[in-house]
Scaffold this motif. Structure first.
Motif, PDB file in Angstrom:
ATOM      1  N   TYR A 196      61.865  69.503 -36.498  1.00 53.67           N
ATOM      2  CA  TYR A 196      61.444  68.247 -37.109  1.00 53.67           C
ATOM      3  C   TYR A 196      61.404  68.412 -38.619  1.00 53.67           C
ATOM      4  O   TYR A 196      61.473  69.523 -39.157  1.00 53.67           O
ATOM      5  N   THR A 197      61.288  67.274 -39.330  1.00 53.15           N
ATOM      6  CA  THR A 197      61.280  67.250 -40.788  1.00 53.15           C
ATOM      7  C   THR A 197      59.955  66.681 -41.262  1.00 53.15           C
ATOM      8  O   THR A 197      59.487  65.678 -40.722  1.00 53.15           O
ATOM      9  N   SER A 198      59.373  67.310 -42.284  1.00 57.44           N
ATOM     10  CA  SER A 198      58.130  66.779 -42.827  1.00 57.44           C
ATOM     11  C   SER A 198      57.870  67.378 -44.197  1.00 57.44           C
ATOM     12  O   SER A 198      58.509  68.354 -44.598  1.00 57.44           O
ATOM     13  N   HIS A 199      56.925  66.796 -44.907  1.00 57.10           N
ATOM     14  CA  HIS A 199      56.381  67.371 -46.123  1.00 57.10           C
ATOM     15  C   HIS A 199      55.141  68.166 -45.711  1.00 57.10           C
ATOM     16  O   HIS A 199      54.387  67.734 -44.837  1.00 57.10           O
ATOM     17  N   PRO A 200      54.889  69.334 -46.320  1.00 59.89           N
ATOM     18  CA  PRO A 200      53.764  70.171 -45.859  1.00 59.89           C
ATOM     19  C   PRO A 200      52.393  69.550 -46.047  1.00 59.89           C
ATOM     20  O   PRO A 200      51.419  70.036 -45.464  1.00 59.89           O
ATOM     21  N   ALA A 201      52.290  68.472 -46.840  1.00 60.63           N
ATOM     22  CA  ALA A 201      50.986  67.827 -47.034  1.00 60.63           C
ATOM     23  C   ALA A 201      51.074  66.336 -46.787  1.00 60.63           C
ATOM     24  O   ALA A 201      50.393  65.542 -47.432  1.00 60.63           O
ATOM     25  N   SER A 202      51.923  65.928 -45.827  1.00 57.03           N
ATOM     26  CA  SER A 202      52.060  64.496 -45.554  1.00 57.03           C
ATOM     27  C   SER A 202      51.394  64.145 -44.233  1.00 57.03           C
ATOM     28  O   SER A 202      51.101  65.013 -43.410  1.00 57.03           O
ATOM     29  N   TYR A 203      51.195  62.853 -44.034  1.00 56.16           N
ATOM     30  CA  TYR A 203      50.539  62.364 -42.831  1.00 56.16           C
ATOM     31  C   TYR A 203      51.543  61.902 -41.765  1.00 56.16           C
ATOM     32  O   TYR A 203      51.191  61.116 -40.893  1.00 56.16           O
ATOM     33  N   PHE A 204      52.770  62.386 -41.822  1.00 60.12           N
ATOM     34  CA  PHE A 204      53.753  61.978 -40.825  1.00 60.12           C
ATOM     35  C   PHE A 204      54.829  63.039 -40.725  1.00 60.12           C
ATOM     36  O   PHE A 204      54.974  63.908 -41.609  1.00 60.12           O
ATOM     37  N   LEU A 205      55.595  62.975 -39.654  1.00 56.47           N
ATOM     38  CA  LEU A 205      56.757  63.848 -39.489  1.00 56.47           C
ATOM     39  C   LEU A 205      57.853  63.084 -38.767  1.00 56.47           C
ATOM     40  O   LEU A 205      57.603  62.073 -38.101  1.00 56.47           O
ATOM     41  N   TRP A 206      59.064  63.582 -38.925  1.00 53.35           N
ATOM     42  CA  TRP A 206      60.257  62.946 -38.350  1.00 53.35           C
ATOM     43  C   TRP A 206      60.848  63.906 -37.334  1.00 53.35           C
ATOM     44  O   TRP A 206      61.218  65.029 -37.677  1.00 53.35           O
ATOM     45  N   LEU A 207      60.923  63.461 -36.085  1.00 43.34           N
ATOM     46  CA  LEU A 207      61.367  64.313 -34.988  1.00 43.34           C
ATOM     47  C   LEU A 207      62.686  63.806 -34.413  1.00 43.34           C
ATOM     48  O   LEU A 207      62.690  62.902 -33.574  1.00 43.34           O
ATOM     49  N   PRO A 208      63.825  64.354 -34.878  1.00 46.91           N
ATOM     50  CA  PRO A 208      65.116  63.959 -34.290  1.00 46.91           C
ATOM     51  C   PRO A 208      65.201  64.445 -32.849  1.00 46.91           C
ATOM     52  O   PRO A 208      64.687  65.521 -32.505  1.00 46.91           O
ATOM     53  N   LEU A 209      65.857  63.668 -32.020  1.00 45.10           N
ATOM     54  CA  LEU A 209      66.024  64.031 -30.618  1.00 45.10           C
ATOM     55  C   LEU A 209      67.466  64.461 -30.374  1.00 45.10           C
ATOM     56  O   LEU A 209      68.395  63.912 -30.978  1.00 45.10           O
ATOM     57  N   PRO A 210      67.683  65.432 -29.503  1.00 48.13           N
ATOM     58  CA  PRO A 210      69.051  65.838 -29.181  1.00 48.13           C
ATOM     59  C   PRO A 210      69.783  64.743 -28.427  1.00 48.13           C
ATOM     60  O   PRO A 210      69.167  63.784 -27.941  1.00 48.13           O
ATOM     61  N   GLU A 211      71.079  64.908 -28.322  1.00 43.54           N
ATOM     62  CA  GLU A 211      71.920  63.834 -27.777  1.00 43.54           C
ATOM     63  C   GLU A 211      71.496  63.429 -26.377  1.00 43.54           C
ATOM     64  O   GLU A 211      71.598  62.265 -26.001  1.00 43.54           O
ATOM     65  N   GLU A 212      70.988  64.379 -25.590  1.00 43.99           N
ATOM     66  CA  GLU A 212      70.667  64.057 -24.206  1.00 43.99           C
ATOM     67  C   GLU A 212      69.348  63.309 -24.050  1.00 43.99           C
ATOM     68  O   GLU A 212      69.027  62.837 -22.956  1.00 43.99           O
ATOM     69  N   ALA A 213      68.568  63.183 -25.119  1.00 37.81           N
ATOM     70  CA  ALA A 213      67.283  62.467 -25.054  1.00 37.81           C
ATOM     71  C   ALA A 213      67.383  61.160 -25.824  1.00 37.81           C
ATOM     72  O   ALA A 213      67.897  61.124 -26.939  1.00 37.81           O
ATOM     73  N   ARG A 214      66.878  60.094 -25.253  1.00 40.03           N
ATOM     74  CA  ARG A 214      66.962  58.774 -25.882  1.00 40.03           C
ATOM     75  C   ARG A 214      65.571  58.332 -26.324  1.00 40.03           C
ATOM     76  O   ARG A 214      64.600  58.404 -25.577  1.00 40.03           O
ATOM     77  N   ALA A 215      65.503  57.861 -27.579  1.00 40.15           N
ATOM     78  CA  ALA A 215      64.206  57.586 -28.200  1.00 40.15           C
ATOM     79  C   ALA A 215      63.421  56.505 -27.472  1.00 40.15           C
ATOM     80  O   ALA A 215      62.197  56.606 -27.322  1.00 40.15           O
ATOM     81  N   ASP A 216      64.102  55.448 -27.016  1.00 40.91           N
ATOM     82  CA  ASP A 216      63.360  54.368 -26.374  1.00 40.91           C
ATOM     83  C   ASP A 216      62.724  54.831 -25.065  1.00 40.91           C
ATOM     84  O   ASP A 216      61.590  54.451 -24.734  1.00 40.91           O
ATOM     85  N   ARG A 217      63.407  55.695 -24.330  1.00 43.34           N
ATOM     86  CA  ARG A 217      62.848  56.193 -23.075  1.00 43.34           C
ATOM     87  C   ARG A 217      61.683  57.148 -23.332  1.00 43.34           C
ATOM     88  O   ARG A 217      60.669  57.114 -22.621  1.00 43.34           O
ATOM     89  N   VAL A 218      61.828  57.987 -24.361  1.00 45.71           N
ATOM     90  CA  VAL A 218      60.731  58.896 -24.708  1.00 45.71           C
ATOM     91  C   VAL A 218      59.510  58.092 -25.145  1.00 45.71           C
ATOM     92  O   VAL A 218      58.374  58.363 -24.722  1.00 45.71           O
ATOM     93  N   ALA A 219      59.733  57.079 -26.013  1.00 49.92           N
ATOM     94  CA  ALA A 219      58.621  56.253 -26.493  1.00 49.92           C
ATOM     95  C   ALA A 219      57.937  55.523 -25.351  1.00 49.92           C
ATOM     96  O   ALA A 219      56.702  55.396 -25.331  1.00 49.92           O
ATOM     97  N   LYS A 220      58.713  55.051 -24.379  1.00 53.70           N
ATOM     98  CA  LYS A 220      58.127  54.352 -23.229  1.00 53.70           C
ATOM     99  C   LYS A 220      57.297  55.301 -22.376  1.00 53.70           C
ATOM    100  O   LYS A 220      56.179  54.953 -21.936  1.00 53.70           O
ATOM    101  N   GLU A 221      57.790  56.504 -22.147  1.00 55.95           N
ATOM    102  CA  GLU A 221      57.021  57.451 -21.346  1.00 55.95           C
ATOM    103  C   GLU A 221      55.732  57.851 -22.070  1.00 55.95           C
ATOM    104  O   GLU A 221      54.676  58.002 -21.448  1.00 55.95           O
TER     105      GLU A 221
END
Length: 445
Positions: free
Chosen positions: A367-392
């Protein structure tokens, strides 16, 4: 009159998707395969998928195909929509809050109540704020290396209002704004409301790809660049000084205005100079105290070249007339007595601690983030779909955002933006553990 053949195919596929016969994440036939299956022209097959996409049932991804979307996600999830149920853990919306802030507000209100100038706070204020308050905020900016005259600073109702009045005052419908391909959703909503065209710039390491920006300027008449050079939301980057000068040189060469959003800049303790300090003649600097102090204190500021000030001030009048005087007075008092500086320092420490929790729990996930930030960005591999992960995750009472509200390009990545600043640390650890388990389940399914 019988329905057109392509309409019948649209209806069949829509029914199969809504009945869950075609499950979320299912890859549909290629346009050519669909045309062959139903005896239609290729252009007609493309029209079928276009209609399904407009209905929100499928998503087309360049190089990958057309997929069934997760249709059971609540409308607006991820567009900074806060969790609405008591048992929902909110990893979508950032509300950085320290335990002592309630008592700070109580003390500030008592101090305000005993002041001799209380009646003045019940009257209309100058549209851009009282001179003394503008001077206080200018002194606050001097502490981060931005020397600005009070005449070039206007007080607004938070950073979002600052972006709104700036855009309303300085742009017209159809103007082209260059913007990161992943960016703050509030700017996307604002641009859509004002009829502004956003042209996406891909990321290049720790900042926007300036070669891509230059090529865009050669092809299009770009009016301005919206940029978050210090603690970018959602990617967390901090542009180094050399890249800032490269951006400024491009802006001067092509006559671009720079809109510098610094809402999260306080989280970087050792930042390069703001763009507004390096190119004051073409930079509008927008920030506020929602993240550094409290989201309920809707107080912010805009600094701009002198010729823009009357235009922005007139737009403040047209939108809110003036910032609520009570809140502005509290914030200015906290600037003067050092409370704002202390809260910013404490929140940097708090965010760093939360990032450490994330690093421990999410070990093994990239994942990508700033060491003192309140958020992070988590890319998913091709086999995982964001909408399905978010729903689960939603089924597990955890709210996160997909890339949808942050993306300005046609090619939207599958990723999650996870906010770390709205729950207690023990609850954060538990929720992130569930996030990791769910993501890994989709990776290895």
């Amino acid at each position: 009159m019988p329905k057109a053949r392509y309409k019948q195919v649209v209806d069949i596929l829509a029914t199969e998707i809504r009945s869950r016969k075609l499950r979320p994440g299912h890859r549909l036939p290629t346009h050519r395969q669909l045309a062959s299956q139903h005896g239609m022209a290729l252009v007609t097959a493309s029209r079928v998928y276009s209609e399904l996409e407009a209905m929100g049932l499928v998503s087309s991804e360049t190089g990958r195909g057309t997929f069934v979307r997760e249709t059971s996600l609540p409308p607006g999830l991820g567009v900074y929509q806060q969790a609405t149920t008591a048992d929902m853990v909110d990893l979508n919306f950032n509300i950085p809050f320290l335990s002592e802030q309630g008592e700070l507000l109580r003390a500030a209100l008592r101090k305000l109540a005993s002041s001799g100038d209380l009646n003045s706070l019940l009257r209309y204020q100058p549209h851009g704020g009282r001179t003394v308050e503008r001077e206080i905020m200018a002194s606050h900016l001097a502490g981060i290396g931005l020397e600005v005259n009070a005449e070039n600073l206007l007080i607004v109702d938070g950073a979002q209002h600052g972006l709104t009045v700036t855009s309303m005052a300085l742009f017209k419908p159809g103007d082209v704004l260059a913007i990161d391909s992943l960016t703050y959703p509030g700017m996307k909503v604002l641009a859509e409301s004002l009829g502004l065209e956003l042209a996406a710039i891909p990321a290049d390491g720790a900042g926007p790809d300036l070669n891509a920006l230059e090529q865009l300027c050669l092809r299009r008449r770009v009016r301005a660049v919206y940029v978050q050079p210090t603690v970018h939301n959602p990617l967390g980057w901090v542009m180094n000084t050399a890249r800032r000068y490269q951006l400024i040189n491009l802006a001067r060469q092509h006559g671009l205005m720079l809109i510098e959003d610094a809402a999260y800049a306080f989280l970087e303790a050792d930042s390069p100079p703001p763009l507004a300090a390096l190119a004051p003649e073409r930079t509008v600097y927008v920030s506020g105290f929602s993240k550094s102090v409290a989201t309920g204190l809707r107080v912010g500021f805009v600094t701009a070249p002198r010729e823009y000030i009357p235009l922005i001030e007139r737009t403040i009048r047209a939108t809110t007339w003036n910032t609520p005087a009570v809140m502005t007075s509290i914030v200015c008092g906290w600037i003067e007595d050092g409370t704002v500086a202390r809260l910013e320092s404490d929140k940097r420490q708090d965010a760093t601690y939360r990032q450490a929790i994330a690093a421990e729990v999410l070990r093994g996930l990239h994942y990508t983030s700033h060491p003192a930030s309140y958020f992070l960005w988590l890319p998913l591999p091709e086999e995982a779909r964001a909408d399905r992960v978010a729903k689960e995750l939603l089924d597990n009472h955890i709210s996160v955002s997909t890339a949808l509200p942050f993306s300005t390009s046609l090619q939207m990545p599958h990723a999650l933006r996870i906010a770390l600043g709205s729950v207690q640390s023990d609850e954060l650890r538990r929720a992130l553990t569930i996030v990791k388990n769910v993501v890994e389940t989709h990776i290895y399914a």
